[in-house]
Design an enzyme around this catalytic site. Structure first.
Site, PDB file in Angstrom:
ATOM      1  N   GLU A  27      -6.299  -4.004  -6.490  1.00 31.66           N
ATOM      2  CA  GLU A  27      -5.158  -3.432  -5.776  1.00 31.66           C
ATOM      3  C   GLU A  27      -3.891  -3.660  -6.588  1.00 31.66           C
ATOM      4  O   GLU A  27      -3.301  -4.746  -6.516  1.00 31.66           O
ATOM      5  CB  GLU A  27      -5.011  -4.094  -4.410  1.00 31.66           C
ATOM      6  CG  GLU A  27      -6.234  -3.974  -3.530  1.00 31.66           C
ATOM      7  CD  GLU A  27      -5.886  -4.134  -2.063  1.00 31.66           C
ATOM      8  OE1 GLU A  27      -6.066  -3.160  -1.322  1.00 31.66           O
ATOM      9  OE2 GLU A  27      -5.382  -5.197  -1.668  1.00 31.66           O
ATOM     10  N   HIS A  66      -5.615 -11.482  -0.827  1.00 31.10           N
ATOM     11  CA  HIS A  66      -4.852 -10.226  -0.757  1.00 31.10           C
ATOM     12  C   HIS A  66      -3.479 -10.474  -1.392  1.00 31.10           C
ATOM     13  O   HIS A  66      -2.943 -11.582  -1.305  1.00 31.10           O
ATOM     14  CB  HIS A  66      -4.705  -9.787   0.702  1.00 31.10           C
ATOM     15  CG  HIS A  66      -4.116  -8.416   0.831  1.00 31.10           C
ATOM     16  ND1 HIS A  66      -2.761  -8.187   0.774  1.00 31.10           N
ATOM     17  CD2 HIS A  66      -4.697  -7.216   0.985  1.00 31.10           C
ATOM     18  CE1 HIS A  66      -2.543  -6.888   0.900  1.00 31.10           C
ATOM     19  NE2 HIS A  66      -3.699  -6.270   1.017  1.00 31.10           N
ATOM     20  N   GLY A 101       1.097  -0.118   0.080  1.00 24.09           N
ATOM     21  CA  GLY A 101       2.085   0.176   1.112  1.00 24.09           C
ATOM     22  C   GLY A 101       3.295   0.946   0.606  1.00 24.09           C
ATOM     23  O   GLY A 101       4.294   1.073   1.308  1.00 24.09           O
ATOM     24  N   LYS A 155      -4.142  -5.800   8.588  1.00 27.65           N
ATOM     25  CA  LYS A 155      -3.002  -6.707   8.396  1.00 27.65           C
ATOM     26  C   LYS A 155      -2.560  -7.309   9.740  1.00 27.65           C
ATOM     27  O   LYS A 155      -3.393  -7.533  10.601  1.00 27.65           O
ATOM     28  CB  LYS A 155      -1.849  -5.970   7.701  1.00 27.65           C
ATOM     29  CG  LYS A 155      -2.300  -5.221   6.460  1.00 27.65           C
ATOM     30  CD  LYS A 155      -1.150  -4.776   5.599  1.00 27.65           C
ATOM     31  CE  LYS A 155      -1.683  -3.878   4.491  1.00 27.65           C
ATOM     32  NZ  LYS A 155      -0.787  -3.800   3.348  1.00 27.65           N
ATOM     33  N   GLU A 160      -0.619  -9.853  -0.487  1.00 26.51           N
ATOM     34  CA  GLU A 160       0.394 -10.382   0.432  1.00 26.51           C
ATOM     35  C   GLU A 160       0.226 -11.892   0.599  1.00 26.51           C
ATOM     36  O   GLU A 160       1.203 -12.622   0.760  1.00 26.51           O
ATOM     37  CB  GLU A 160       0.313  -9.637   1.777  1.00 26.51           C
ATOM     38  CG  GLU A 160       0.862  -8.226   1.633  1.00 26.51           C
ATOM     39  CD  GLU A 160       0.234  -7.185   2.536  1.00 26.51           C
ATOM     40  OE1 GLU A 160      -0.407  -7.545   3.541  1.00 26.51           O
ATOM     41  OE2 GLU A 160       0.367  -5.982   2.216  1.00 26.51           O
ATOM     42  N   ASN A 186      -8.025  -2.724   6.164  1.00 23.70           N
ATOM     43  CA  ASN A 186      -7.296  -3.978   6.372  1.00 23.70           C
ATOM     44  C   ASN A 186      -6.175  -3.709   7.365  1.00 23.70           C
ATOM     45  O   ASN A 186      -5.203  -3.034   7.035  1.00 23.70           O
ATOM     46  CB  ASN A 186      -6.734  -4.448   5.019  1.00 23.70           C
ATOM     47  CG  ASN A 186      -5.792  -5.618   5.167  1.00 23.70           C
ATOM     48  OD1 ASN A 186      -5.776  -6.303   6.186  1.00 23.70           O
ATOM     49  ND2 ASN A 186      -4.998  -5.862   4.127  1.00 23.70           N
ATOM     50  N   SER A 238      -2.374   2.556  -1.167  1.00 26.11           N
ATOM     51  CA  SER A 238      -1.993   3.877  -0.641  1.00 26.11           C
ATOM     52  C   SER A 238      -3.131   4.897  -0.676  1.00 26.11           C
ATOM     53  O   SER A 238      -2.920   6.071  -0.979  1.00 26.11           O
ATOM     54  CB  SER A 238      -0.750   4.410  -1.368  1.00 26.11           C
ATOM     55  OG  SER A 238       0.338   3.519  -1.182  1.00 26.11           O
TER      56      SER A 238
HETATM   57  C1  PEP Z   1      -3.978  -3.122   1.546  1.00 27.43           C
HETATM   58  O1  PEP Z   1      -3.468  -3.616   2.536  1.00 27.43           O
HETATM   59  O2  PEP Z   1      -4.883  -3.728   0.966  1.00 27.43           O
HETATM   60  C2  PEP Z   1      -3.510  -1.811   1.093  1.00 27.43           C
HETATM   61  C3  PEP Z   1      -4.047  -1.301   0.022  1.00 27.43           C
HETATM   62  O3  PEP Z   1      -2.520  -1.200   1.823  1.00 27.43           O
HETATM   63  P1  PEP Z   1      -2.089   0.367   1.764  1.00 27.43           P
HETATM   64  O4  PEP Z   1      -3.360   1.164   1.840  1.00 27.43           O
HETATM   65  O5  PEP Z   1      -1.217   0.542   2.960  1.00 27.43           O
HETATM   66  O6  PEP Z   1      -1.393   0.573   0.464  1.00 27.43           O
END
Ligand code: PEP
Length: 251
Positions: free
Chosen positions: A168, A96, A174, A11, A98, A9, A214
């Site tokens: 997630e 997601h 992040g 973003k 976010e 992703n 992460s």
């Molecule tokens: C994501 O954007 O879905 C995500 C898991 O980000 P990160 O891997 O940076 O934690």
């Protein structure tokens, strides 16, 4: 039995030139990754160019969101799943965290987007996951169950076969703080049991459930070793071709 999926992703990162360069750098690095499906989700403005440049490769392209409706109309700023399909996307990320936290995404709107994507023959990657406070209050499972039921409400077994679920935990996105493989397995097992309760054993057995939060080249193998972890949705570490390819080539 379940083919793993490694999805990146991107973003709201990368102008077009850099996005294309990253995608082209990734292509040969993952060309032999027959053990999993490889997906990248660049920003809307890069989708068409990247999908064209990756045509014939094993890297598939995903949108990061879509409209709740498929009909053309006066909806400034929205993009339909059919439009994503039109420019070469085979997947779309829906709900997601976010989007949930910053843009008012709800289980109800997510459900409409999932249905719109399926109707346009675009496979949804439906995201769920609890906040840190919810986990600390012992509510992680009930939050995830509510999101699961709400977002996937009214889907047929045939619909379910075209869906990917991404678990997630918001506290791991992040933050550099990954769920332990045991924590991931515990929740993935729970999600699979809930899918079985709602949609039956065979749907649950074939459902691909990705972990996100992460994920890095250093921790992918231990996550993938868990029986109910079928892949990863990767944010930060997917932005560089080299690190993302190491995650794809975790085997
Ligand atoms: C994501 O954007 O879905 C995500 C898991 O980000 P990160 O891997 O940076 O934690």
């Amino acid at each position: 039995m379940r083919k793993p999926v490694i999805a990146g992703n991107w973003k709201m990162y990368k102008l077009l030139d850099e996005a294309v360069q990253t995608a082209l750098a990734l292509k040969p690095l993952v060309a032999n990754a027959n053990h999993c499906d490889v997906i990248i989700a660049p920003v809307f403005t890069a989708l068409k160019t990247i999908a064209d440049r990756l045509e014939g490769s094993n890297v598939m392209v995903s949108g990061q969101d879509c409209s709740t409706q498929n009909e053309f109309g006066a909806h400034t700023g929205e993009v339909t799943a059919g439009m994503l399909k039109d420019v070469g996307c085979s997947y779309v990320i829906i709900a997601h965290s976010e989007r949930r936290q910053l843009y008012g995404e709800t289980d109800e709107s997510a459900n409409r987007k999932v249905k719109a994507a399926l109707a346009a023959d675009v496979r949804p990657i439906y995201c769920i996951g609890e906040l840190l406070a919810e986990r600390e209050a012992g509510r992680a499972e009930s939050v995830v169950e509510t999101q699961l039921n709400g977002g996937l409400q009214g889907l047929t077994p045939a619909n379910m076969e075209r869906i990917i679920i991404a678990y997630e935990p918001v506290w791991a996105i992040g933050t550099g703080k990954t769920a332990t493989p045991e924590q991931a397995q515990e929740m993935h097992g729970y999600i699979r049991r809930k899918v079985e309760d709602g949609h039956g054993r065979s749907v649950a057995d074939s459902m691909r459930i990705l972990y996100g939060g992460s994920v890095k080249p250093e921790n992918i193998a231990e996550l993938m070793a868990q029986p109910d972890v079928d892949g990863a949705l990767v944010g930060g570490a997917s932005l560089e071709a080299e690190s993302f390819s190491r995650i794809v080539n975790y085997k």
